[in-house]
Design a protein around this motif. Sequence first.
Motif, PDB file in Angstrom:
ATOM      1  N   ASP A  63       5.541   4.931   0.455  1.00  0.00           N
ATOM      2  CA  ASP A  63       6.830   4.425   0.190  1.00  0.00           C
ATOM      3  C   ASP A  63       6.931   3.084   0.825  1.00  0.00           C
ATOM      4  O   ASP A  63       8.020   2.529   0.878  1.00  0.00           O
ATOM      5  N   THR A  64       5.827   2.427   1.742  1.00  0.00           N
ATOM      6  CA  THR A  64       6.109   1.552   2.562  1.00  0.00           C
ATOM      7  C   THR A  64       6.126   0.383   1.386  1.00  0.00           C
ATOM      8  O   THR A  64       5.402   0.055   0.652  1.00  0.00           O
ATOM      9  N   ILE A  65       6.999  -0.553   1.887  1.00  0.00           N
ATOM     10  CA  ILE A  65       7.254  -2.063   1.164  1.00  0.00           C
ATOM     11  C   ILE A  65       5.812  -2.677   1.435  1.00  0.00           C
ATOM     12  O   ILE A  65       5.896  -3.027   2.758  1.00  0.00           O
ATOM     13  N   ALA A  66       5.264  -3.265   0.205  1.00  0.00           N
ATOM     14  CA  ALA A  66       4.272  -4.021   0.687  1.00  0.00           C
ATOM     15  C   ALA A  66       4.243  -5.396  -0.342  1.00  0.00           C
ATOM     16  O   ALA A  66       5.127  -5.139  -1.478  1.00  0.00           O
ATOM     17  N   VAL A  67       3.590  -6.481  -0.270  1.00  0.00           N
ATOM     18  CA  VAL A  67       3.526  -7.589  -1.148  1.00  0.00           C
ATOM     19  C   VAL A  67       2.005  -7.932  -1.438  1.00  0.00           C
ATOM     20  O   VAL A  67       1.196  -7.981  -0.619  1.00  0.00           O
ATOM     21  N   GLY A  68       1.834  -7.845  -2.715  1.00  0.00           N
ATOM     22  CA  GLY A  68       0.561  -8.220  -3.074  1.00  0.00           C
ATOM     23  C   GLY A  68       0.271  -9.674  -3.529  1.00  0.00           C
ATOM     24  O   GLY A  68       1.372 -10.229  -4.359  1.00  0.00           O
ATOM     25  N   LEU A  69      -0.796 -10.675  -3.067  1.00  0.00           N
ATOM     26  CA  LEU A  69      -0.606 -11.904  -3.357  1.00  0.00           C
ATOM     27  C   LEU A  69      -2.245 -12.041  -3.965  1.00  0.00           C
ATOM     28  O   LEU A  69      -3.276 -11.763  -3.422  1.00  0.00           O
ATOM     29  N   ALA A  70      -2.190 -12.843  -5.168  1.00  0.00           N
ATOM     30  CA  ALA A  70      -3.429 -13.178  -5.703  1.00  0.00           C
ATOM     31  C   ALA A  70      -3.435 -14.664  -5.981  1.00  0.00           C
ATOM     32  O   ALA A  70      -2.580 -15.172  -6.356  1.00  0.00           O
ATOM     33  N   ARG A  71      -4.688 -15.187  -5.595  1.00  0.00           N
ATOM     34  CA  ARG A  71      -5.056 -16.491  -5.906  1.00  0.00           C
ATOM     35  C   ARG A  71      -4.014 -17.466  -5.435  1.00  0.00           C
ATOM     36  O   ARG A  71      -3.386 -18.407  -5.950  1.00  0.00           O
TER      37      ARG A  71
END
Length: 288
Positions: free
Chosen positions: A219-227
Motif C-alpha cells: 500500500d506504499t505510494i510510489a511513482v513510476g517514470l518511463a522514458r
Amino acid sequence: MVLFVIGLGLSDEKDITVKGLEAVQSCERIYLEAYTSILTVGKERLEAFYGRPVTIADREMVESEADVILANADKVNVAFLVVGDPFGATTHTDLVHRATELSIPVVPIHNASIMNAVGCCGLQLYNYGLTISLVFFTDSWKPDSFYDKVAVNTTHGLHTLCLLDIKVKEQSMENLARGRKIYEPPRYMTINTAVTQLLEIADLRSEAAPHATQAYTRDTIAVGLARVGCVDQKIVSGTLADLEAVDFGGPLHSLVLAGTMHFLEAEVVRAFAVDKENFDKHAKVSQH
C-alpha cells in the motif's frame, strides 16, 4: 590536450549542450559509454549530428582497457560520452582518476540525469534520501541490502529513488565459463518487475521480523517514470500494488517510493494517480 567527459542528457542526440557539442567537434576520438544507460537513438544518429565517428565503449573496455581511451589524450582531444550526467556511475569517476594520474587534463561537461530530472514527478529533490539500485533476481541470488536503505528513508519520511537494472552485453554463466564471446540480448528492468521484487523482499523481511516496522508495503505510494525527458514520457502514481499492473511501455524505467509528502507534493503526485481514491486512502501527507 584534454579528456572531455560529456553528459548527453536523457533522450536523443539533441540533448547535448552547446558546450558539449563544441567539445565533441574538437576531438580526434569520441567514445560512447554504452552500458550504464541508453539514449533513445543509436550511435548513427549521434555521428550524423556531431559530424564525427563514434566508438562504442562497453564495460570491458572502460574498466579493463582504459589505456585505449586515454591513449595520447595528452596530445589530442578525446571525448568520453555518458548518457545523463558524467558522474552518474563510479566507473566514470575511475576513468577521470586514471587520467589525472597520467597528468591528462579532464574537463567535465554536465547535463541532466535521472537524479535531478526525477523532480518532474512532483516530489521535491531535497526530500529524497538514499538512492537504491535494484538488480534482476535469479533463482539463487536475490540481494536485499536495499531494504535497509529504504527503511532509513522511511524513518525520516524521505522519498527513495530506485534505479532499475540494465543488462547490456552480458554473458550467460555457461558462455562465460567456456570463454565464448556470446552475449545475451539486452534487458531493461521494468517498473512491474521492480515492484514484484520489492514486494517479495518485503514479505521475506516481514516473515523474518514480524514485529518490526516495515520499510514499505503493497500500500506504499510510489511513482513510476518511463522514458523521462522523451516526448512519450510516462508518469503514473499509485500504491505499489496499483503500479504492478500498469503498462509503462519501453525503457528506461525508474521508480520512486514516496515518503511523507508535503501537501503541495501530494497534489502534484495525485494528478498522476491511476486510482485517486486509493491514492487518497494510502498517501502520507504533511500539512507543514
